[in-house]
Design a protein around this motif. Structure first.
Motif, PDB file in Angstrom:
ATOM      1  N   ILE A 405       0.841  -1.206   0.000  1.00  0.00           N
ATOM      2  CA  ILE A 405       0.000   0.000   0.000  1.00  0.00           C
ATOM      3  C   ILE A 405       0.871   1.250   0.000  1.00  0.00           C
ATOM      4  CG2 ILE A 405      -1.647   1.359   1.362  1.00  0.00           C
ATOM      5  CD1 ILE A 405      -2.816  -1.314   2.352  1.00  0.00           C
ATOM      6  N   TYR A 406       1.897   1.258   0.845  1.00  0.00           N
ATOM      7  CA  TYR A 406       2.787   2.422   0.942  1.00  0.00           C
ATOM      8  C   TYR A 406       3.424   2.725  -0.413  1.00  0.00           C
ATOM      9  CZ  TYR A 406       6.574   5.438   2.592  1.00  0.00           C
ATOM     10  OH  TYR A 406       7.433   6.483   2.779  1.00  0.00           O
ATOM     11  N   ASP A 407       3.985   1.690  -1.041  1.00  0.00           N
ATOM     12  CA  ASP A 407       4.647   1.895  -2.334  1.00  0.00           C
ATOM     13  C   ASP A 407       3.641   2.276  -3.412  1.00  0.00           C
ATOM     14  OD1 ASP A 407       7.162   1.348  -1.341  1.00  0.00           O
ATOM     15  OD2 ASP A 407       7.087  -0.781  -1.845  1.00  0.00           O
ATOM     16  N   SER A 408       2.459   1.670  -3.384  1.00  0.00           N
ATOM     17  CA  SER A 408       1.447   1.947  -4.407  1.00  0.00           C
ATOM     18  C   SER A 408       0.942   3.381  -4.326  1.00  0.00           C
ATOM     19  CB  SER A 408       0.273   0.972  -4.267  1.00  0.00           C
ATOM     20  OG  SER A 408       0.700  -0.365  -4.465  1.00  0.00           O
ATOM     21  N   VAL A 409       0.725   3.867  -3.089  1.00  0.00           N
ATOM     22  CA  VAL A 409       0.264   5.253  -2.920  1.00  0.00           C
ATOM     23  C   VAL A 409       1.330   6.225  -3.408  1.00  0.00           C
ATOM     24  CG1 VAL A 409      -0.296   7.015  -1.197  1.00  0.00           C
ATOM     25  CG2 VAL A 409      -1.369   4.760  -1.064  1.00  0.00           C
ATOM     26  N   ASN A 410       2.573   5.996  -3.061  1.00  0.00           N
ATOM     27  CA  ASN A 410       3.649   6.891  -3.479  1.00  0.00           C
ATOM     28  C   ASN A 410       3.888   6.851  -4.980  1.00  0.00           C
ATOM     29  OD1 ASN A 410       4.377   8.083  -1.016  1.00  0.00           O
ATOM     30  ND2 ASN A 410       5.556   6.284  -0.418  1.00  0.00           N
ATOM     31  N   ALA A 411       3.464   5.758  -5.629  1.00  0.00           N
ATOM     32  CA  ALA A 411       3.661   5.630  -7.074  1.00  0.00           C
ATOM     33  C   ALA A 411       2.512   6.218  -7.884  1.00  0.00           C
ATOM     34  CB  ALA A 411       3.839   4.149  -7.441  1.00  0.00           C
ATOM     35  N   PHE A 471       8.460   3.836   8.641  1.00  0.00           N
ATOM     36  CA  PHE A 471       7.079   4.302   8.594  1.00  0.00           C
ATOM     37  C   PHE A 471       6.174   3.330   9.348  1.00  0.00           C
ATOM     38  CE2 PHE A 471       2.842   4.655   6.747  1.00  0.00           C
ATOM     39  CZ  PHE A 471       2.649   6.035   6.722  1.00  0.00           C
ATOM     40  N   ARG A 472       5.269   3.905  10.134  1.00  0.00           N
ATOM     41  CA  ARG A 472       4.313   3.079  10.878  1.00  0.00           C
ATOM     42  C   ARG A 472       2.915   3.673  10.717  1.00  0.00           C
ATOM     43  NH1 ARG A 472       5.389   1.890  17.171  1.00  0.00           N
ATOM     44  NH2 ARG A 472       7.384   1.247  16.265  1.00  0.00           N
ATOM     45  N   TYR A 473       1.994   2.864  10.179  1.00  0.00           N
ATOM     46  CA  TYR A 473       0.623   3.306   9.984  1.00  0.00           C
ATOM     47  C   TYR A 473      -0.098   3.481  11.320  1.00  0.00           C
ATOM     48  CZ  TYR A 473       0.870   1.911   5.033  1.00  0.00           C
ATOM     49  OH  TYR A 473       1.191   1.776   3.711  1.00  0.00           O
ATOM     50  N   PHE A 505      11.213  11.650   7.706  1.00  0.00           N
ATOM     51  CA  PHE A 505      11.318  12.241   6.381  1.00  0.00           C
ATOM     52  C   PHE A 505      10.245  11.752   5.409  1.00  0.00           C
ATOM     53  CE2 PHE A 505      14.033   8.538   6.828  1.00  0.00           C
ATOM     54  CZ  PHE A 505      13.665   7.748   5.747  1.00  0.00           C
ATOM     55  N   TRP A 506       9.647  10.596   5.719  1.00  0.00           N
ATOM     56  CA  TRP A 506       8.705   9.968   4.802  1.00  0.00           C
ATOM     57  C   TRP A 506       7.256  10.327   5.103  1.00  0.00           C
ATOM     58  CZ3 TRP A 506       6.844   8.202   9.155  1.00  0.00           C
ATOM     59  CH2 TRP A 506       7.719   7.755  10.136  1.00  0.00           C
ATOM     60  N   ARG A 507       6.971  10.894   6.264  1.00  0.00           N
ATOM     61  CA  ARG A 507       5.609  10.889   6.774  1.00  0.00           C
ATOM     62  C   ARG A 507       4.708  11.937   6.098  1.00  0.00           C
ATOM     63  NH1 ARG A 507       2.505  12.494  11.157  1.00  0.00           N
ATOM     64  NH2 ARG A 507       1.348  10.791  12.168  1.00  0.00           N
ATOM     65  N   ASP A 508       5.145  13.199   6.077  1.00  0.00           N
ATOM     66  CA  ASP A 508       4.307  14.258   5.526  1.00  0.00           C
ATOM     67  C   ASP A 508       3.995  14.017   4.052  1.00  0.00           C
ATOM     68  OD1 ASP A 508       4.208  15.507   7.909  1.00  0.00           O
ATOM     69  OD2 ASP A 508       5.144  17.383   7.273  1.00  0.00           O
ATOM     70  N   ALA A 509       5.020  13.594   3.291  1.00  0.00           N
ATOM     71  CA  ALA A 509       4.824  13.388   1.856  1.00  0.00           C
ATOM     72  C   ALA A 509       3.758  12.339   1.593  1.00  0.00           C
ATOM     73  CB  ALA A 509       6.147  12.974   1.214  1.00  0.00           C
ATOM     74  N   TYR A 510       3.742  11.307   2.426  1.00  0.00           N
ATOM     75  CA  TYR A 510       2.748  10.249   2.248  1.00  0.00           C
ATOM     76  C   TYR A 510       1.352  10.764   2.588  1.00  0.00           C
ATOM     77  CZ  TYR A 510       0.220   5.842   2.905  1.00  0.00           C
ATOM     78  OH  TYR A 510      -0.699   4.836   2.831  1.00  0.00           O
TER      79      TYR A 510
END
Length: 566
Positions: A405-411, A471-473, A505-510
């Motif tokens: 899900i994480y990779d798919s959303v970012n893609a 990253f932790r949902y 570093f990953w959280r806001d962008a997601y």
């Protein structure tokens, strides 16, 4: 010491020839124990087979990794065999045995006993059938102590039906012989013996939901899985139905039989997908054994081996429940088989790989490669390990979906709207939550309109769901949004999300992809400030758009037993 009185009392000597009884008298030894005395330690080379005369023996499994010993059973039935696991390679005791009270046992050296059995096949039939029958209650006992667990395989079919008078197709003797020779069960059989069995074998085509073998029904034959998948279930004395195994490896024994027509099936075998099964009728086996008594002897040994493998798997499953640690149980499983596993076996990596969620998928890759392409012992150990790891395997499937899900959303394309991203993410999480058991109640209490505020107490996430980049949902929020709100209204909710810390570093962008409402902290939302006014405006915009808004008023997460927090 004259032990003839003890020997003559044993059930398997009642019809034995006098010269056999004489040999047993000469070889027999009496063992007397006080309460607390050890009879044998786990992994000791098994030199003797014992039969309980009086007293009580405790069965335990010591685990080297934890330094603890776990009680897994008691033996107090007169004449019960103890140490029969030494009949199997590598001829070691699978557990530790300790007297709980003053006890007497009669024993024979296993090597001398096996020579006698080879010479006296009629006596061997009585002796080994007795050991086999007495081993079954030990397996039954541990399965009755095992708690039911969630298994996706048990949901693989909507209905089941008895497979009555199936069409049995013939295949070439050469093909059947080759198949049997590659099974672990038949590894000690000669080609002549395999061909004799192959001549009587037939192929059954089972459909999804067909019951191949029913617990407590009369045994009717020997079943091997050729292709497909089957579920093994066992109903305990309390009425619970436990899915004990999921079998997909060709050559695995699904159900078996003895020459005793009174013997009953121990479990229920259901085809969980269309499957091909090799079947040898019980009466055909009885006739073969009458002509080939040496094969009958080997068959009893393999049945004892088979019960032993099921017992190890059942004990490890029970151990994983009482210790609350499936990985610990699998490490013990591999440790128990270290004497026969090649030192280069990739199975030795599994324990370390299972310790981290990021590498757990690699561990299952090793297990499945060994299950299908390993040596016979690797296939057996891998299969039993996978039976134990059902809960962790389900968790791993959930974890893999989270990473996907994480990779798919970012893609997703930058121009895709936040509404579409929320809908995509929500649908993906609905698929993810299919991997876990859950109960939802109170849907009737939800507001009628989706444009509402939804408050929840934020629960602390588990480290087992933290992705490789850190990253932790917030899985509680994801569950409420996808499994409650989306199901009720068909609308993906927005969330109030805190701004990331410097190292995240990953959280806001997601989260920005979802159009969420951001706040620095709840303490910063003081009435009259710009941050407060912006928060109110963003919230009102969301609600006016008839979009549900999720808010955790605490502003931080707490463990379940500490929630609600501040």
């Amino acid at each position: 010491m004259d032990l003839s009185n003890y020997v003559s009392d044993l059930p398997f000597t009642q019809n034995a020839p006098q010269h056999v009884i004489q040999t047993l008298n000469e070889l027999a030894q009496l063992k007397e124990l006080n309460a607390g005395d050890m009879l044998a330690q786990q992994f000791e080379v098994g030199h003797s087979l014992y039969f309980l005369v009086s007293g009580e023996i405790s069965i335990s499994i010591p685990l080297q990794e934890s330094g603890k010993s776990y009680h897994v059973g008691l033996i107090n039935q007169s004449f019960a065999p103890i140490g029969w696991s030494a009949f199997r390679q590598p001829s070691r005791y699978a557990t530790s045995f300790q007297a709980t009270k003053a006890s007497q046992l009669i024993s024979w050296p296993i090597s001398s006993l096996q020579k006698l059995l080879e010479q006296e096949t009629d006596f061997a039939d009585q002796f080994l059938s007795f050991v086999y029958r007495e081993s079954l209650p030990v397996l039954t006992s541990i399965q009755n102590q095992t708690r039911p667990f969630f298994a996706n395989e048990s949901l693989a079919f909507e209905e089941t039906r008895p497979l009555i008078n199936p069409v049995i197709q013939k295949q070439s003797i050469k093909q059947t012989t080759a198949f049997l020779s590659d099974t672990a069960f038949c590894e000690s059989f000669t080609q002549v013996e395999l061909q004799a069995i192959a001549k009587q074998a037939g192929v059954i085509l089972a459909h999804q939901g067909d019951i191949l073998s029913q617990q407590d029904q009369a045994e009717d034959g020997l079943y091997f899985l050729v292709q497909g998948k089957a579920v093994v279930s066992y109903q305990t004395e309390s009425g619970d139905i436990i899915t004990t195994r999921t079998i997909s490896r060709p050559g695995t024994v699904l159900a078996w039989c003895t020459t005793d027509e009174q013997q009953r099936n121990r479990a229920t075998i259901i085809s969980s997908r269309d499957s091909t099964v090799l079947f040898i009728p019980r009466l055909s086996l009885v006739n073969i054994f009458a002509d080939m008594p040496k094969l009958a002897l080997k068959y009893w040994y393999r049945l004892i081996w088979l019960v032993g493998t099921h017992l190890v798997s059942a004990r490890m499953r029970y151990l994983s429940q009482i210790a609350g640690d499936e990985v610990l149980a699998v490490n013990s499983m591999i440790e128990q088989n270290a004497a026969v596993l090649p030192v280069s076996s990739p199975l030795y990596k599994v324990g370390s790989l299972l310790k981290n969620a990021v590498t757990t998928d690699e561990a299952f890759g090793v297990l499945y490669r060994c299950l299908h392409y390993g040596t016979r012992i690797e296939r057996t150990v891998a299969g039993m390990s996978l039976d134990i790891l059902k809960d962790l395997q389900r968790e791993n499937a959930f974890y893999r979906k989270l990473a996907n899900i994480y990779d798919s959303v970012n893609a997703l394309p930058d121009e895709q709207s936040s509404i579409d991203v929320r809908r995509f993410g929500t649908e993906q999480f609905r698929q993810a939550f299919k991997q876990v058991p859950y109960i939802i109640k109170g849907m009737e209490n939800l507001p009628k309109k989706p444009g509402s505020l939804f408050f929840y107490n934020h629960l602390l996430g588990s480290s087992s769901t933290q992705l490789a980049n850190g990253f932790r949902y917030s899985l509680d929020a994801q569950f409420i949004s996808s499994m409650v709100i989306y199901k009720q209204y068909g609308v993906a909710a927005q969330r109030v999300v805190r701004r990331s810390k410097e190292f995240e570093f990953w959280r806001d962008a997601y989260y920005e992809r979802f159009g969420n409402v951001f706040v620095d902290s709840w303490s910063a939302l003081t009435s009259g400030t710009e941050a407060h006014d912006q928060f109110i405006a963003d919230g009102q915009t969301t609600l006016k758009a008839k979009t549900p808004l999720l808010i955790s008023p605490e502003g931080k997460s707490f463990a379940t037993d500490q929630s609600p927090g501040e």
